[in-house]
Design a protein around this motif. Structure first.
Motif, PDB file in Angstrom:
ATOM      1  N   ASP A  55       0.852  -1.175   0.000  1.00  0.00           N
ATOM      2  CA  ASP A  55       0.000   0.000   0.000  1.00  0.00           C
ATOM      3  C   ASP A  55       0.893   1.231   0.000  1.00  0.00           C
ATOM      4  O   ASP A  55       1.551   1.538   0.985  1.00  0.00           O
ATOM      5  CB  ASP A  55      -0.894  -0.004   1.235  1.00  0.00           C
ATOM      6  CG  ASP A  55      -1.887   1.142   1.265  1.00  0.00           C
ATOM      7  OD1 ASP A  55      -2.017   1.841   0.231  1.00  0.00           O
ATOM      8  OD2 ASP A  55      -2.521   1.347   2.312  1.00  0.00           O
ATOM      9  N   GLU A  56       0.945   1.906  -1.131  1.00  0.00           N
ATOM     10  CA  GLU A  56       1.778   3.099  -1.254  1.00  0.00           C
ATOM     11  C   GLU A  56       0.892   4.336  -1.219  1.00  0.00           C
ATOM     12  O   GLU A  56      -0.087   4.422  -1.954  1.00  0.00           O
ATOM     13  CB  GLU A  56       2.563   3.075  -2.568  1.00  0.00           C
ATOM     14  CG  GLU A  56       3.569   1.954  -2.627  1.00  0.00           C
ATOM     15  CD  GLU A  56       4.414   2.020  -3.880  1.00  0.00           C
ATOM     16  OE1 GLU A  56       4.800   3.125  -4.292  1.00  0.00           O
ATOM     17  OE2 GLU A  56       4.684   0.950  -4.440  1.00  0.00           O
ATOM     18  N   THR A  57       1.246   5.270  -0.368  1.00  0.00           N
ATOM     19  CA  THR A  57       0.513   6.519  -0.312  1.00  0.00           C
ATOM     20  C   THR A  57       1.498   7.679  -0.390  1.00  0.00           C
ATOM     21  O   THR A  57       2.616   7.601   0.092  1.00  0.00           O
ATOM     22  CB  THR A  57      -0.306   6.636   0.989  1.00  0.00           C
ATOM     23  OG1 THR A  57       0.593   6.548   2.102  1.00  0.00           O
ATOM     24  CG2 THR A  57      -1.340   5.532   1.090  1.00  0.00           C
ATOM     25  N   ASP A  58       1.082   8.724  -1.009  1.00  0.00           N
ATOM     26  CA  ASP A  58       1.873   9.941  -1.067  1.00  0.00           C
ATOM     27  C   ASP A  58       1.213  10.958  -0.157  1.00  0.00           C
ATOM     28  O   ASP A  58       0.137  11.444  -0.449  1.00  0.00           O
ATOM     29  CB  ASP A  58       1.938  10.493  -2.503  1.00  0.00           C
ATOM     30  CG  ASP A  58       2.695   9.562  -3.424  1.00  0.00           C
ATOM     31  OD1 ASP A  58       3.586   8.851  -2.945  1.00  0.00           O
ATOM     32  OD2 ASP A  58       2.365   9.527  -4.627  1.00  0.00           O
ATOM     33  N   GLU A  59       1.864  11.235   0.939  1.00  0.00           N
ATOM     34  CA  GLU A  59       1.291  12.182   1.902  1.00  0.00           C
ATOM     35  C   GLU A  59       2.070  13.448   1.914  1.00  0.00           C
ATOM     36  O   GLU A  59       3.191  13.530   1.691  1.00  0.00           O
ATOM     37  CB  GLU A  59       1.257  11.548   3.283  1.00  0.00           C
ATOM     38  CG  GLU A  59       0.301  10.392   3.319  1.00  0.00           C
ATOM     39  CD  GLU A  59       0.217   9.783   4.711  1.00  0.00           C
ATOM     40  OE1 GLU A  59       0.402  10.495   5.702  1.00  0.00           O
ATOM     41  OE2 GLU A  59      -0.019   8.585   4.778  1.00  0.00           O
TER      42      GLU A  59
END
Length: 59
Positions: A55-59
């Motif tokens: 699960d890759e997220t860009d925050e």
């Protein structure tokens, strides 16, 4: 071998399973009251880990 699991007692006297790669701890589990529980945690990672999603997220 460059990687392995280790089980050691922490300062609280609990057993902690650690994954070590090239002498560096990559991750560790919560503390367990018995060594058998730490072994079960390792077995769970080995059993469930290969199929885990990323699960890759860009925050």
């Amino acid at each position: 071998m460059a990687h392995k699991f280790t089980i050691k007692k922490n300062k609280a006297g609990e057993y902690v399973a650690r994954f070590v790669y090239n002498s560096e701890t990559i991750f560790w589990t919560e503390g367990y009251s018995s060594k058998a529980s730490a072994r079960n945690a390792i077995a769970s990672v080995l059993n469930n880990g290969p199929g885990a999603a990323i699960d890759e997220t860009d925050e």
